[in-house]
Design an enzyme around this catalytic site. Structure first.
Site, short mmCIF file in Angstrom:
data_model
loop_
_atom_site.label_atom_id
_atom_site.label_comp_id
_atom_site.label_asym_id
_atom_site.label_seq_id
_atom_site.Cartn_x
_atom_site.Cartn_y
_atom_site.Cartn_z
N ASP A 156 -5.75 3.18 7.90
CA ASP A 156 -5.32 1.94 8.44
C ASP A 156 -6.41 1.61 9.64
O ASP A 156 -7.07 0.20 9.43
CB ASP A 156 -4.89 2.04 9.31
CG ASP A 156 -2.80 1.84 8.42
OD1 ASP A 156 -3.42 1.45 7.76
OD2 ASP A 156 -2.13 2.17 8.37
C1 GLC Z 1 -3.65 0.29 14.16
C2 GLC Z 1 -3.07 1.75 14.52
C3 GLC Z 1 -2.67 2.26 13.11
C4 GLC Z 1 -1.71 1.49 12.46
C5 GLC Z 1 -2.27 0.50 12.42
C6 GLC Z 1 -0.60 0.05 11.77
O1 GLC Z 1 -4.31 0.33 13.43
O2 GLC Z 1 -4.01 2.50 14.96
O3 GLC Z 1 -2.01 3.82 13.88
O4 GLC Z 1 -0.81 2.97 11.16
O5 GLC Z 1 -2.09 0.10 13.98
O6 GLC Z 1 -0.81 -1.17 12.05
C1 GLC Z 2 0.21 5.08 10.46
C2 GLC Z 2 0.66 4.80 9.47
C3 GLC Z 2 -0.38 4.78 8.00
C4 GLC Z 2 -1.27 5.86 8.77
C5 GLC Z 2 -1.67 5.75 9.51
C6 GLC Z 2 -3.22 6.46 9.99
O1 GLC Z 2 0.76 6.00 10.78
O2 GLC Z 2 1.79 4.33 9.28
O3 GLC Z 2 0.60 4.20 7.55
O4 GLC Z 2 -1.97 6.32 7.58
O5 GLC Z 2 -0.75 5.40 11.04
O6 GLC Z 2 -3.76 5.26 10.24
#
Ligand code: GLC
Ligand code: GLC
Length: 815
Positions: free
Chosen positions: A485
């Site tokens: 993400d």
């Molecule tokens: C932030 C977090 C990530 C998560 C995302 C959800 O970027 O670092 O882990 O998946 O928020 O929107």
């Molecule tokens: C969080 C989110 C997942 C994402 C991950 C890596 O766990 O829930 O969707 O893939 O962060 O950013």
């Protein structure tokens, strides 16, 4: 040091002191009604949706931590204390909290008064039950006052914490039976048709429903005026903060016990049956609940039913081996966590506030992988819900609200990996169940019935979305981000507070992801097989071509010499290359490419995994990339916003460690596969709880990486894709009992030192008792398989579907 131990026979984790390094929680509830419950009785509950229908209030990031829950205050003569330790931090002569499968029990003793609280959500009913037992262990009579306490949330948890100009005027309650039944009915007068119930099964001496009256305006939960006065005020809330508190008096002779049953429930009425009389709510659903759970025996029966339910569920996959840490995790706690992630996605935990994130498209599809063997029917329903939020072009909302099942745009859309996870989830479901019929279900797009088409067409749109959204190198465009993400290659954000996930200030349209390419190749064979087996030969041929061509593209443009590249940014520059200053090598593309079997034929797979081991491995797991980004990179986004060693910036992001585990099994390196499995497995770090801090019985999303000052410290336990993927890695790839389209494949890949193990697996209405003998001491390779005494040709157990138990004996070794 340890703060408890595993009681394997009871399937409980027993916490032996209340001041754990962080609140160690459990989840109550299986289907619609859920509670979060900490080892000091903190937490809250909700019906279906932690944001929209929250029954009790919880303040996140509170001081002291974990304040607020279901509290019971004891007044034993003049001695006032809280048996769950919090909120008074009372000195206790003994304390124990047992977190079990869907229930928790806190037991404590002080000055000869023993207290136990068993808390759970019964199957099929929308309430928490708290059974309290008081026992006089002293030699003298005791007069004990018990005060219960919960604080109601005004339903919408977001408004509840923000819209005070309205909230302070709308709170309403009703009280009946002299105070033993308290009803919270805020907004029932207008558009709501539900209320909450907080009741006890015995007559009370008094009650309170107004927080200020009960606590005192300037007091914390640790000093309620009413308890210190020894008397409830019979306050009836009008606006401000409605609560529920019962005051119960008990006389206990030496040795005598008394049981109380508290019910905290959600009740709903049809619109035309809302009122019993003007202004008085219809109590029929509350009465039914209380009739059912009105006695300690009824509560015990409900708990026994819950235990039977979990016995049956966990009976579907169990494992026996010498290494108890592995067997208790794989056989019990990992599967339990998979159920929780299936239910919650990333919505409500002690790190997810229940208001920010609903059900994730990619997350829920991955959560299925660890859950589908437990309750396939629920996985099926979930698949149809998720698919219904997909856009007609195959792309997806990133998340949807569990109550409405509608996609929401809060974290936007355009995460270009999302569509592929639907193929992954559906393939897992079909392999587990053999139910190809699901492909013909009509499913809306974007929740619009008029756009409905078969689930198969949804898969095709997913597949085609990747095929048609490629960049200059022929690799898939990344969009907002892919699985990571935080790799926001089109974002270019300079504004503090701006969302990295929804903002796009620089869309050159060329940023590409090697990871998405690998996910595509990984899912390709399943998609092709699904096409073939459903008479879609032409589509299968088209897909096979697309997958082969993507594989070539990865080899041509996704390889850095010693490992797989991660991406190309919006300028076409490499990410995850030895040419970069920071972020030279990433775990995700390497794990996934090898999982997809890319480079098994030409040595690249082994090279990639050797590089991962060499550059990313640590004693607590594999970090996400190296070197960590030292400064913020406009062109990379959130990944570089975290201080080095945390989260996606070189944290041990546990979710993708099992990808490497699985990849290692593709190379047949069982010893290394098991090592990567154990490093992030919490049970192996139980005696390291001061550093790790979080629950030793569940996986956490992240453990701080070696660049962080707090290397080894875990954060974000429970709601993580780590649960599903580690379960897949241990059950299907290390122990090697893997559903395939033709049955159950037996293909273990274990450490040389593991001399054998046995697994009981329920699969498509038959039970397989599998014994694996590795006295040969190999890492991989099945020499013989016998099924019910007869040698089997190959290693795929057919789906016998006869409701019977079958004996399977496997010998590992060279053929
Ligand atoms: C932030 C977090 C990530 C998560 C995302 C959800 O970027 O670092 O882990 O998946 O928020 O929107
Ligand atoms: C969080 C989110 C997942 C994402 C991950 C890596 O766990 O829930 O969707 O893939 O962060 O950013």
């Amino acid at each position: 040091m340890q703060y408890g131990y595993f009681d394997d026979d009871a399937r409980e984790y027993v916490i032996t002191r209340p001041d754990t390094p962080y609140p160690w929680i459990n989840y109550l509830g299986s289907e619609d009604f859920y509670g979060l419950f900490s080892n000091t009785s903190g937490g809250y509950c909700f019906y279906r949706d932690a944001r929209l229908l929250r029954l009790t209030r919880y303040r996140y990031n509170n001081v002291p931590t974990d304040s607020g829950g279901r509290y019971f205050y004891i007044r034993d003569g003049g001695d006032i204390w809280t048996p769950s330790w919090m909120p008074m931090k009372s000195a206790l002569d003994s304390y124990e909290c047992r977190h079990g499968m869907g229930y928790s029990r806190i037991s404590s003793v002080r000055s000869g008064l023993a207290f136990s609280q068993t808390s759970f959500v019964p199957l099929k009913d929308n309430c928490e039950i708290h059974k309290i037992v008081l026992t006089n262990e002293s030699k003298a009579d005791k007069d004990v006052d018990v005060f219960s306490f919960i604080e109601f949330c005004l339903w919408n948890a977001n408004d509840d914490m923000t819209n005070f100009q309205r909230n302070f005027s709308i709170g309403e309650v009703e009280v009946e039976e002299g105070g033993s039944r308290i009803y919270h009915k805020t907004e029932y007068r207008e558009r709501r048709n539900h209320y909450a119930l907080w009741a006890v099964n015995v007559p009370v001496a008094g009650f309170d429903t107004d927080r200020q009256t009960f606590l005192g305006l300037y007091n914390g939960f640790n000093h309620p005026d009413a308890v210190f006065a020894g008397k409830a005020n019979n306050s009836v809330a009008s606006g401000w903060a409605p609560i529920g508190s019962h005051h119960i008096k008990a006389h206990l002779k030496p040795g005598e016990s008394k049981a109380l049953v508290f019910v905290l429930g959600y009740c709903e009425n049809p619109d035309d049956k809302k009122w019993a009389s003007p202004g008085v709510i219809n109590k029929a659903p509350a009465n039914a609940l209380l009739e059912k759970y009105g006695s300690p025996e009824a509560a015990d029966r409900a708990l026994a039913a819950l235990k039977d339910y979990w016995d049956a569920l966990l009976g579907r996959f169990s494992v026996e081996a010498e290494d108890k840490r592995m067997t208790r995790m794989a056989g019990v706690w990992n599967q339990y966590q998979c159920m929780v992630t299936f239910n919650m996605s990333r919505s409500a935990s002690y790190f997810e506030s229940g208001i920010g994130r609903g059900m994730g498209f990619r997350d829920s599809n991955q959560d299925l992988l660890g859950f589908v063997h437990l309750v396939p029917e629920r996985a099926r329903a979930r698949i149809l819900d998720i698919a219904a939020t997909q856009f007609p072009d195959g792309s997806a909302y990133h998340q949807y609200q569990p109550l409405t099942k509608r996609g929401n745009n809060e974290v936007g859309s355009g995460f270009n990996d999302d569509p592929l996870w639907l193929i992954c989830g559906v393939a897992a479901y079909i392999k587990e169940t053999g139910d190809f019929g699901i492909l013909e279900e009509k499913v809306p797009f974007d929740n619009r019935e008029e756009l409905a088409d078969s689930l198969f067409i949804h898969l095709k749109r997913s597949f085609d979305y990747t095929v048609t959204h490629t960049g200059p190198h022929g690799l898939p465009l990344i969009g907002r981000a892919d699985w990571n993400d935080c790799l926001n290659l089109n974002c270019f954000s300079k504004t503090p507070g701006e969302s990295f996930q929804t903002t796009a200030n620089f869309e050159s349209g060329i940023a590409e992801s090697v990871l998405i390419a690998a996910i595509f190749v990984f899912n390709g064979p399943d998609y092709i097989e699904i096409c073939r087996r459903t008479g879609r030969a032409e589509e299968a041929a088209y897909a096979a071509k697309a997958v082969a061509s993507m594989t070539e593209t990865i080899k041509a443009h996704g390889w850095d010499g010693n490992w797989f590249l991660r991406a190309y940014d919006a300028y076409g520059h490499k990410i995850g290359s030895h040419e970069c200053e920071d972020g030279q090598i990433y775990i995700e593309s390497n794990g996934f490419a090898v999982m997809a079997e890319i480079g098994l034929d030409d040595g690249r797979a082994q090279k990639a995994l050797d590089s991962v081991k060499d550059k990313l491995d640590t004693k607590y797991g594999i970090v996400l990339q190296q070197p960590a980004y030292k400064e913020y990179h406009l062109e990379l986004g959130e990944v570089s916003s975290y201080p080095p060693g945390y989260k996606e910036n070189a944290g041990i992001f546990c979710h993708n460690n099992p990808w490497v585990t699985i990849a290692e099994t593709k190379l047949g390196r069982g010893t290394r596969a098991f090592e990567t499995y154990t490093k992030i497995c919490p049970a192996y770090r139980e005696d390291d709880s001061d550093l790790r801090r979080l629950e030793p019985y569940v996986y956490a999303q992240m453990v701080a990486g070696k660049d962080a000052p707090r290397f080894g410290e875990a954060k974000n336990s429970w709601l993580t894709g780590t649960a599903a993927w580690t379960f897949v890695s241990i059950s299907q790839y290390i122990l090697g009992v893997r559903p395939v389209f033709d049955g159950l494949l037996i293909d273990p890949c274990i450490p040389v030192a593991m001399k054998g193990f046995s697994v009981i697996r329920h699969f498509q209405n038959a039970v397989y008792r599998i014994t694996v003998n590795n006295s040969a001491g190999v890492e991989k390779g099945v020499k013989t398989v016998t099924l019910d005494g007869k040698p089997l040709d190959g290693a795929v157990l057919p789906a016998l579907g006869d409701g019977k138990t079958h004996e399977v004996s496997v010998v590992m070794g060279l053929k």
